[in-house]
Design a protein around this motif. Sequence first.
Motif, PDB file in Angstrom:
ATOM      1  N   GLY A  35       0.456   3.119  -0.877  1.00  0.00           N
ATOM      2  CA  GLY A  35       0.733   4.552  -0.757  1.00  0.00           C
ATOM      3  C   GLY A  35       1.108   5.157  -2.106  1.00  0.00           C
ATOM      4  O   GLY A  35       0.631   6.241  -2.475  1.00  0.00           O
ATOM      5  N   GLY A  36       1.938   4.439  -2.860  1.00  0.00           N
ATOM      6  CA  GLY A  36       2.326   4.905  -4.188  1.00  0.00           C
ATOM      7  C   GLY A  36       1.118   5.020  -5.103  1.00  0.00           C
ATOM      8  O   GLY A  36       0.979   5.995  -5.851  1.00  0.00           O
ATOM      9  N   ALA A  37       0.220   4.032  -5.019  1.00  0.00           N
ATOM     10  CA  ALA A  37      -0.980   4.045  -5.864  1.00  0.00           C
ATOM     11  C   ALA A  37      -1.871   5.246  -5.537  1.00  0.00           C
ATOM     12  O   ALA A  37      -2.419   5.884  -6.442  1.00  0.00           O
ATOM     13  CB  ALA A  37      -1.761   2.744  -5.687  1.00  0.00           C
ATOM     14  N   ILE A  38      -2.002   5.570  -4.241  1.00  0.00           N
ATOM     15  CA  ILE A  38      -2.832   6.720  -3.857  1.00  0.00           C
ATOM     16  C   ILE A  38      -2.224   8.009  -4.423  1.00  0.00           C
ATOM     17  O   ILE A  38      -2.929   8.869  -4.950  1.00  0.00           O
ATOM     18  CB  ILE A  38      -2.975   6.802  -2.320  1.00  0.00           C
ATOM     19  CG1 ILE A  38      -3.799   5.614  -1.814  1.00  0.00           C
ATOM     20  CG2 ILE A  38      -3.647   8.115  -1.910  1.00  0.00           C
ATOM     21  CD1 ILE A  38      -3.875   5.489  -0.300  1.00  0.00           C
ATOM     22  N   CYS A  39      -0.880   8.120  -4.340  1.00  0.00           N
ATOM     23  CA  CYS A  39      -0.216   9.316  -4.869  1.00  0.00           C
ATOM     24  C   CYS A  39      -0.347   9.388  -6.395  1.00  0.00           C
ATOM     25  O   CYS A  39      -0.557  10.466  -6.958  1.00  0.00           O
ATOM     26  CB  CYS A  39       1.255   9.333  -4.463  1.00  0.00           C
ATOM     27  SG  CYS A  39       1.471   9.537  -2.691  1.00  0.00           S
TER      28      CYS A  39
ATOM     29  N   LEU B   9       6.460   6.400  -7.219  1.00  0.00           N
ATOM     30  CA  LEU B   9       7.730   6.020  -6.597  1.00  0.00           C
ATOM     31  C   LEU B   9       8.005   6.830  -5.326  1.00  0.00           C
ATOM     32  O   LEU B   9       8.239   6.275  -4.246  1.00  0.00           O
ATOM     33  CB  LEU B   9       8.860   6.227  -7.608  1.00  0.00           C
ATOM     34  CG  LEU B   9      10.237   5.739  -7.183  1.00  0.00           C
ATOM     35  CD1 LEU B   9      10.285   4.222  -7.215  1.00  0.00           C
ATOM     36  CD2 LEU B   9      11.316   6.311  -8.096  1.00  0.00           C
ATOM     37  N   VAL B  10       7.950   8.150  -5.447  1.00  0.00           N
ATOM     38  CA  VAL B  10       8.296   9.009  -4.310  1.00  0.00           C
ATOM     39  C   VAL B  10       7.244   8.906  -3.202  1.00  0.00           C
ATOM     40  O   VAL B  10       7.568   8.770  -2.022  1.00  0.00           O
ATOM     41  CB  VAL B  10       8.490  10.477  -4.762  1.00  0.00           C
ATOM     42  CG1 VAL B  10       8.665  11.399  -3.571  1.00  0.00           C
ATOM     43  CG2 VAL B  10       9.693  10.576  -5.698  1.00  0.00           C
ATOM     44  N   GLY B  11       5.952   8.922  -3.607  1.00  0.00           N
ATOM     45  CA  GLY B  11       4.883   8.774  -2.620  1.00  0.00           C
ATOM     46  C   GLY B  11       4.984   7.453  -1.884  1.00  0.00           C
ATOM     47  O   GLY B  11       4.846   7.380  -0.659  1.00  0.00           O
ATOM     48  N   ALA B  58       2.390  14.991  -7.168  1.00  0.00           N
ATOM     49  CA  ALA B  58       1.510  14.447  -6.139  1.00  0.00           C
ATOM     50  C   ALA B  58       2.234  13.465  -5.216  1.00  0.00           C
ATOM     51  O   ALA B  58       1.783  13.230  -4.098  1.00  0.00           O
ATOM     52  CB  ALA B  58       0.302  13.762  -6.775  1.00  0.00           C
ATOM     53  N   GLY B  59       3.358  12.908  -5.686  1.00  0.00           N
ATOM     54  CA  GLY B  59       4.141  12.028  -4.826  1.00  0.00           C
ATOM     55  C   GLY B  59       4.674  12.761  -3.604  1.00  0.00           C
ATOM     56  O   GLY B  59       4.975  12.155  -2.575  1.00  0.00           O
TER      57      GLY B  59
END
Lengths: 148, 119
Positions: A35-39, B9-11, B58-59
Amino acid sequence: MNATEQKKQKYAEMVKHASPRSTVLINSLKAFFVGGAICAAGQLIYNYIESLGFAREETGIIVAGILVASAALLTALRVYDKIAKFSGAGTIIPITGFANAIAAPAIEHKKEGLVLGVGAKMFLIAGPVIVYGTVTSVIVGLVYYFMR
Amino acid sequence: MEGLFLAFLVGGLICVIGQVLIDLTKLTPARIVVLFVVVGCILGGLGLYERLVEFAGAGATVPILGFGNLLARGVKQAVDERGLIGVITGGFTAMAGGVTVAVVFGFLAALVSSPGMKE
């Protein structure tokens, strides 16, 4: 008879106690990294589009469009669902999961026809999201209208 | 560079919240996605989510919470511009881009790909 059932129950309890904590931790780590990588990928694309001179709002729409289109493509190629099996919420929670939730059932129900198969089933999950999102936005809008 | 790290981190953490809900509650992924959109929209309505967007970029916008926030931002902007009419146009207008791309590409995906097709 009674004894075996008791054993079964004991075993079920043991499994229940032993497995969740470690699986939750492992699943969470997977979700975190994917999920972090996608963001982070979204942020990279954002920085690039912004550097081309687009306004903030336009940039947001373009980035969402690119992510959503990519996820639909990866779903068609059967790649997205493989990643999703591994990462769980890491691929469900990002906006790419929304695109996957539209493309995957559309493909899956293709045999039922273009109208009631593809057309209807693509909203199996996206439909509820749009319904509750819209209703909430109207409530937010009403409250904002009267309180501003 | 720092922006990338914060987005990651936040995402990632927002996804962990979703994963924990999947693993520890009986909520299905579909319900969690709906819940996230509703919560994002309420946080957006209260003006709280924009702060996370400022912080994590984007996170905050890529997770589906950000989709809810987008609806809230859209409806507030529409109310500012058009009053009560904005209440019924704002949300849909805000999600138009994302939903249209998802529907068009989902449709194309269904045309070119078949269930059980080998890669």
